[in-house]
Design a protein around this motif. Sequence first.
Motif, PDB file in Angstrom:
ATOM      1  N   ASP A 236      35.063  45.678  36.835  1.00 36.23           N
ATOM      2  CA  ASP A 236      34.030  44.670  37.033  1.00 36.23           C
ATOM      3  C   ASP A 236      34.028  44.400  38.537  1.00 36.23           C
ATOM      4  O   ASP A 236      35.003  43.873  39.075  1.00 36.23           O
ATOM      5  N   LYS A 237      32.959  44.785  39.205  1.00 38.51           N
ATOM      6  CA  LYS A 237      32.943  44.718  40.672  1.00 38.51           C
ATOM      7  C   LYS A 237      33.184  43.300  41.189  1.00 38.51           C
ATOM      8  O   LYS A 237      33.951  43.108  42.129  1.00 38.51           O
ATOM      9  N   HIS A 238      32.560  42.330  40.582  1.00 37.21           N
ATOM     10  CA  HIS A 238      32.725  40.946  41.043  1.00 37.21           C
ATOM     11  C   HIS A 238      34.185  40.498  40.917  1.00 37.21           C
ATOM     12  O   HIS A 238      34.761  39.952  41.861  1.00 37.21           O
TER      13      HIS A 238
ATOM     14  N   GLU B  32      36.495  42.536  43.337  1.00 39.20           N
ATOM     15  CA  GLU B  32      36.347  42.091  44.726  1.00 39.20           C
ATOM     16  C   GLU B  32      37.043  40.742  44.931  1.00 39.20           C
ATOM     17  O   GLU B  32      37.736  40.530  45.923  1.00 39.20           O
ATOM     18  N   LYS B  33      36.891  39.857  43.965  1.00 39.02           N
ATOM     19  CA  LYS B  33      37.559  38.551  44.022  1.00 39.02           C
ATOM     20  C   LYS B  33      39.084  38.724  44.016  1.00 39.02           C
ATOM     21  O   LYS B  33      39.800  38.022  44.726  1.00 39.02           O
TER      22      LYS B  33
ATOM     23  N   GLY C  27      34.211  41.811  31.240  1.00 38.65           N
ATOM     24  CA  GLY C  27      34.218  40.886  32.366  1.00 38.65           C
ATOM     25  C   GLY C  27      35.312  39.838  32.342  1.00 38.65           C
ATOM     26  O   GLY C  27      35.149  38.766  32.923  1.00 38.65           O
TER      27      GLY C  27
ATOM     28  N   ASP D 110      25.306  44.854  34.846  1.00 37.91           N
ATOM     29  CA  ASP D 110      26.177  43.677  34.883  1.00 37.91           C
ATOM     30  C   ASP D 110      27.293  43.803  35.919  1.00 37.91           C
ATOM     31  O   ASP D 110      28.238  43.007  35.913  1.00 37.91           O
ATOM     32  N   GLY D 111      27.202  44.822  36.768  1.00 38.98           N
ATOM     33  CA  GLY D 111      28.214  44.999  37.810  1.00 38.98           C
ATOM     34  C   GLY D 111      29.519  45.578  37.304  1.00 38.98           C
ATOM     35  O   GLY D 111      30.571  45.359  37.896  1.00 38.98           O
ATOM     36  N   ARG D 112      29.438  46.325  36.211  1.00 37.17           N
ATOM     37  CA  ARG D 112      30.638  46.960  35.656  1.00 37.17           C
ATOM     38  C   ARG D 112      30.460  48.469  35.722  1.00 37.17           C
ATOM     39  O   ARG D 112      29.360  48.980  35.517  1.00 37.17           O
TER      40      ARG D 112
ATOM     41  N   THR E 139      40.375  39.601  47.483  1.00 32.30           N
ATOM     42  CA  THR E 139      39.988  38.695  48.561  1.00 32.30           C
ATOM     43  C   THR E 139      41.109  37.833  49.138  1.00 32.30           C
ATOM     44  O   THR E 139      41.136  37.618  50.347  1.00 32.30           O
TER      45      THR E 139
END
Length: 191
Positions: free
Chosen positions: A66-68, A71-72, A17, A46-48, A75
Amino acid sequence: MSFDEAVVHCGAPALCGIKPSCLFSVHRKMYEKMKVREWSSEFKKDGRYIIALPKENERMLLFVYDKHLLEKQCTPCCVRKYLKRKRYPVESGFNAVLAELLHRLSAEQNFPHEVGVFLGYPLEDVKAFERTSGKACRYSGFWKVYGDIDTAQKRMNVYKACSVQCSELVRNGMAVPAAAKEYMAAIYRSY
């Protein structure tokens, strides 16, 4: 090097992450589908994610993300404009952009230049690499740096430390998901 060691060596920063994604290949004979399935179910919490893309040259391309963070990374307006110029469906949302990237990675012989954006490289460096065909960079490490060398080196050092520490944990018998969790726990304990 075992499959576990290869995944941690190349993918630890995303699995822990601290990086939006990592992209690397392994020989198909080395690839262990069952492990990837098992790890994926662990990391998904954990969104990975670990996505395996078969290539024609007896290689498996692994996209770890890591999806979060990814995506960030996609953006900012400047990144969205850049990806739109590259014909990514930015208006359709992150999942559509990710699907397009995965399609391009699996279908194209060479990596599309814009993959650097998804890997967390500064847009300035991605554009300069594209413009100069990878020449005349100011520094070369995880990526070719054309802009801020100090910030890039610091980031690269963090990525390298993560890979080294996770690799050591795996060599000492720890499973890949456990090594990533242990590394993250150690980072949080240090604060």
